[in-house]
Design an enzyme around this catalytic site. Structure first.
Site, short mmCIF file in Angstrom:
data_model
loop_
_atom_site.label_atom_id
_atom_site.label_comp_id
_atom_site.label_asym_id
_atom_site.label_seq_id
_atom_site.Cartn_x
_atom_site.Cartn_y
_atom_site.Cartn_z
CD GLU A 111 -5.75 0.16 -6.52
OE1 GLU A 111 -4.52 0.23 -6.32
OE2 GLU A 111 -6.59 0.07 -5.59
CE1 TYR A 229 -8.54 3.78 -5.57
CE2 TYR A 229 -7.34 4.06 -7.63
CZ TYR A 229 -7.35 3.73 -6.29
OH TYR A 229 -6.19 3.34 -5.65
CG ASP A 266 -11.20 3.02 -2.77
OD1 ASP A 266 -11.40 3.70 -1.75
OD2 ASP A 266 -10.09 2.50 -3.03
CG ASN A 268 -8.62 6.02 -1.11
OD1 ASN A 268 -8.23 5.27 -0.22
ND2 ASN A 268 -8.13 5.96 -2.34
CG ASP A 391 -6.25 -3.84 -0.87
OD1 ASP A 391 -7.00 -3.78 -1.85
OD2 ASP A 391 -5.32 -3.03 -0.67
#
Length: 419
Positions: A111, A229, A266, A268, A391
């Site tokens: 990201e 990602y 990530d 997710n 985050d």
């Protein structure tokens, strides 16, 4: 004694298995016996790569010199930065100190949110070819963001690392890979064959890249490193289908791999209830319609978790952090067991403050388990200590080198048997 002899034989067997698994196979996509269940073939037909797609992926090798080391990384850090320019602007001193202290062999960033260069005036999703390893330089904001990256991250680390970028059409998604010199991958790719064959994840202008810059694959001496990602599952049918296509395509490629794999990034998805701080609360969030297996917080729906388990099984992959840190119930919310955390505030997102999800992973092939030295989440707490403005917390994977394993086996084998 007998114990030493048994231990020596076990280690030698492990090394023999590892030896056979790390035979250098420059075409990472040679087909081994597929482990995709037969009944799933119809659902993923749109994401099955053709011979043409596979041939294109075998040709992209970075230039190497006699000074390059084509060995393996031993320390890998993965971090979703949640906007690279934003974090460099706000927390560059922290970020610099972190990487100078860690000195990892490889850094995987997700990201980064830097748009790719392309034809002047090109718009998001217009199908025009982009230069996805080059940042856009049209607007004042484009130039300011890249000048910041150049004067901080690149000025400090370009002499220490080979740097590979993969950008999206617009200020969204995107990934980066930094490989510490003199280490250098023998091959780098920017998508996977089945993603390139899938209409949802194919760049119409260049089948060798993912249109959102979500993938970088680097081949090292004894394993491939896949840094991704994953798209968020979202809250509507279009988003559900996009994420399902991503999982289906990766399942095909995992089933056909011939080399050991380290997969970081990530992803997710929180695999199990112990991977979120408040399972019942997360299950009650967001979409609550049909299909039933899409209900709940994106990244914690039953459908996503089921597909994640399938990926682990088909790819013979091990969740390195959970392997070293088994738990029977969700750990305390403030503990270093969650990689994503909400932030305080007054908007709807503020309801996530004090809660966490483990959606960033370091997965390794089963045959690499003897080399697993450590797997850590480097941030903690509701105030996101160690997150450096993002985050997401950085995560770290540590592997023993092949030479260390061989030396250990040899030392045990050399112990005389008194019997």
């Amino acid at each position: 004694n007998t114990c030493c002899q048994v231990l020596a034989e076990t280690l030698l067997q492990l090394l023999a298995a590892l030896d056979s698994a790390i035979v250098l196979c420059m075409d990472r996509f040679l087909v081994r016996k597929s482990k995709v269940p037969a009944e799933s073939s119809g659902a993923i037909s749109d994401c099955s790569p053709s011979k043409k797609h596979r041939a294109e992926f075998a040709t992209r090798n970075p230039e190497t010199s006699s000074e390059d080391n084509l060995g393996d990384p031993e320390t890998i850090i993965s971090w979703n930065v949640n906007g690279l320019a934003v974090q460099l602007r706000e927390d560059w001193k922290l970020i610099r100190a972190f990487f100078e202290k860690e000195q990892p062999d490889v850094i995987c960033l997700q990201e980064v949110r830097l748009p790719a260069a392309g034809p002047k005036g090109a718009k998001r999703g217009d199908g025009q070819k982009r230069r996805r390893n080059e940042a856009k330089n049209e607007t004042a904001q484009d130039r300011a963001d890249w000048d910041l990256v150049s004067s901080t991250l690149l000025a400090t680390f370009r002499s220490l690392y080979h740097i590979y970028w993969s950008f999206a059409d617009w200020k969204y998604s995107g990934t980066a890979l930094l490989v510490r010199r003199p280490l250098r991958p023998s091959h780098v790719a920017y998508t996977q064959p089945s993603l390139a064959a899938c209409s949802t994840h194919r760049d119409p202008a260049d089948p060798n890249v993912h249109p959102d810059g979500r993938v970088i694959v680097a081949s090292f001496a004894s394993f491939d490193l896949l840094a991704t990602y994953a798209p968020n599952n979202g809250n509507d049918q279009v988003s559900f289908a996009r994420r399902a296509a991503w999982d289906a395509a990766l399942k095909v490629d995992l089933a056909q791999r011939c080399r050991p794999l380290v997969w970081v990034g990530d992803l997710n998805c929180a695999l199990d209830p112990v991977d979120v701080s408040h399972p019942d609360w997360f299950s009650a969030q967001c979409f609550q319609g049909d299909p039933e297996d899409m209900r709940g917080q994106p990244g914690f729906t039953e459908g996503e978790r089921r597909r994640f388990r399938d990926l682990l099984k088909v790819g013979r992959l091990v969740d390195s952090f959970r392997h070293l840190n088994p738990v029977g119930s969700p750990p305390p919310a403030a503990s270093p067991h969650y990689t994503w955390r909400g932030h305080p505030g007054k908007d709807m997102v503020a309801r996530y403050h004090g809660k966490g999800m483990r959606i960033d992973y370091a997965l390794i092939s089963e045959e690499l388990l003897p080399r697993l030295a450590g797997s850590e989440i480097l941030g903690h707490g509701a105030e996101r200590h160690g997150y450096m403005g993002s985050d997401h917390s950085p995560i770290r994977l540590r592997l023993h080198p092949v030479e260390t394993m061989a030396a250990a086996a040899a030392a045990v084998a050399a112990v005389p048997n008194p019997i």
